[in-house]
Scaffold this motif. Structure first.
Motif, PDB file in Angstrom:
ATOM      1  N   VAL A   1      52.936 -31.889 -28.806  1.00 21.12           N
ATOM      2  CA  VAL A   1      51.986 -32.703 -29.571  1.00 21.12           C
ATOM      3  C   VAL A   1      50.554 -32.305 -29.234  1.00 21.12           C
ATOM      4  N   LEU A   2      50.268 -32.127 -27.943  1.00 25.33           N
ATOM      5  CA  LEU A   2      48.919 -31.717 -27.526  1.00 25.33           C
ATOM      6  C   LEU A   2      48.579 -30.325 -28.074  1.00 25.33           C
ATOM      7  N   PHE A   3      49.548 -29.440 -28.028  1.00 27.67           N
ATOM      8  CA  PHE A   3      49.341 -28.093 -28.550  1.00 27.67           C
ATOM      9  C   PHE A   3      49.105 -28.131 -30.060  1.00 27.67           C
ATOM     10  N   PHE A   4      49.852 -28.976 -30.757  1.00 28.44           N
ATOM     11  CA  PHE A   4      49.693 -29.128 -32.208  1.00 28.44           C
ATOM     12  C   PHE A   4      48.287 -29.605 -32.550  1.00 28.44           C
ATOM     13  N   VAL A   5      47.796 -30.591 -31.826  1.00 28.73           N
ATOM     14  CA  VAL A   5      46.452 -31.122 -32.067  1.00 28.73           C
ATOM     15  C   VAL A   5      45.400 -30.038 -31.835  1.00 28.73           C
ATOM     16  N   ALA A   6      45.570 -29.260 -30.751  1.00 31.66           N
ATOM     17  CA  ALA A   6      44.608 -28.203 -30.427  1.00 31.66           C
ATOM     18  C   ALA A   6      44.605 -27.119 -31.509  1.00 31.66           C
ATOM     19  N   MET A   7      45.787 -26.717 -31.963  1.00 31.50           N
ATOM     20  CA  MET A   7      45.879 -25.679 -33.002  1.00 31.50           C
ATOM     21  C   MET A   7      45.297 -26.170 -34.325  1.00 31.50           C
ATOM     22  N   LEU A   8      45.565 -27.434 -34.645  1.00 32.06           N
ATOM     23  CA  LEU A   8      45.051 -28.001 -35.885  1.00 32.06           C
ATOM     24  C   LEU A   8      43.530 -28.098 -35.840  1.00 32.06           C
ATOM     25  N   TYR A   9      43.000 -28.422 -34.677  1.00 36.99           N
ATOM     26  CA  TYR A   9      41.549 -28.504 -34.501  1.00 36.99           C
ATOM     27  C   TYR A   9      40.895 -27.145 -34.754  1.00 36.99           C
ATOM     28  N   VAL A  10      41.503 -26.085 -34.215  1.00 36.90           N
ATOM     29  CA  VAL A  10      40.974 -24.737 -34.420  1.00 36.90           C
ATOM     30  C   VAL A  10      40.995 -24.379 -35.906  1.00 36.90           C
ATOM     31  N   CYS A  11      42.057 -24.758 -36.588  1.00 38.73           N
ATOM     32  CA  CYS A  11      42.180 -24.457 -38.030  1.00 38.73           C
ATOM     33  C   CYS A  11      41.049 -25.088 -38.838  1.00 38.73           C
ATOM     34  N   PHE A  12      40.611 -26.256 -38.420  1.00 37.08           N
ATOM     35  CA  PHE A  12      39.581 -26.966 -39.175  1.00 37.08           C
ATOM     36  C   PHE A  12      38.169 -26.486 -38.864  1.00 37.08           C
ATOM     37  N   ILE A  13      37.937 -26.043 -37.630  1.00 34.59           N
ATOM     38  CA  ILE A  13      36.558 -25.699 -37.255  1.00 34.59           C
ATOM     39  C   ILE A  13      36.203 -24.229 -37.507  1.00 34.59           C
TER      40      ILE A  13
END
Length: 210
Positions: free
Chosen positions: A53-65
């Protein structure tokens, strides 16, 4: 001599006590032991789900920024893989929980659980090692399609690498070192989370066979 005699009598009493126990008593005792081990396995699965879950949030954050579509695609693929991995871990958790509370004979439950987790650990390791070259090639393709320009890195690489073959040698050495590191880390990681507990469960299964 008195101490030797006391030890002998104690061993005889323990042997007699073990022999007088019924199969139901032995099964109940082993069930208490295995419950602790299974609880630790479930805890390991929960830890992995939290990390996913933490990894998913981090990857999703990178995708958006990010402003580069290549990076967005690369990390976007990882978010999908992370979701799939979380689903697999959740299935294993539910299956482990069901087997630990099943009315089936304890030996059958343990054998099913050990087989299931051994297959998971095996595929986990194979998938991790196979992911290395796939990620490397995928990143190379994306970098050629949409180069990511970081001035600091560009200046550093120009000073260090004066020819293309030097870059290729560096990448080759880097991949070999990374593969070796990931190999031993994954071996240790899986042994720590599952391997030691699987060994304990196999010992309990062997006790049931005696």
């Amino acid at each position: 001599m008195e101490l030797d005699e006391l030890k002998y009598q104690l061993n005889q009493r323990l042997a007699t006590d073990h022999a007088s126990r019924s199969n139901a008593d032995i099964s109940a005792l082993l069930k208490k032991k295995t419950h602790s081990v299974i609880s630790k396995i479930k805890r390991s699965l929960i830890i992995e789900m939290v990390l996913c879950v933490l990894f998913f949030v981090a990857m999703l954050y990178v995708c958006f920024i990010t402003n580069y579509w290549s990076i967005r695609v690369y990390f976007g693929v990882f978010t999908v893989l992370t979701v799939l991995m979380t689903l697999v871990l959740y299935y294993l958790y539910r299956r482990t929980d069901t087997l630990s509370d099943s009315d089936r004979p304890i030996k059958a439950n343990l054998q099913t659980l050990v087989g299931l987790l051994e297959e998971f650990v095996k595929r986990y390791f194979q998938f991790t090692m196979a992911l290395l070259p796939v990620c490397f090639m995928f990143s190379m393709i994306l970098s050629y399609a949409d180069p990511v320009e970081i001035p600091e890195i560009e200046k550093f690489s120009v000073k260090v690498f004066t020819a293309r073959w030097q870059v290729m040698v560096f990448l080759g050495v880097y991949m070999i070192a990374l593969a070796i590191s990931v190999y031993y880390f994954t071996k240790w990681y899986l042994k720590k989370l599952y391997g030691n507990y699987l060994t304990e469960l196999k010992q309990y299964i062997a006790e049931l066979d005696q």
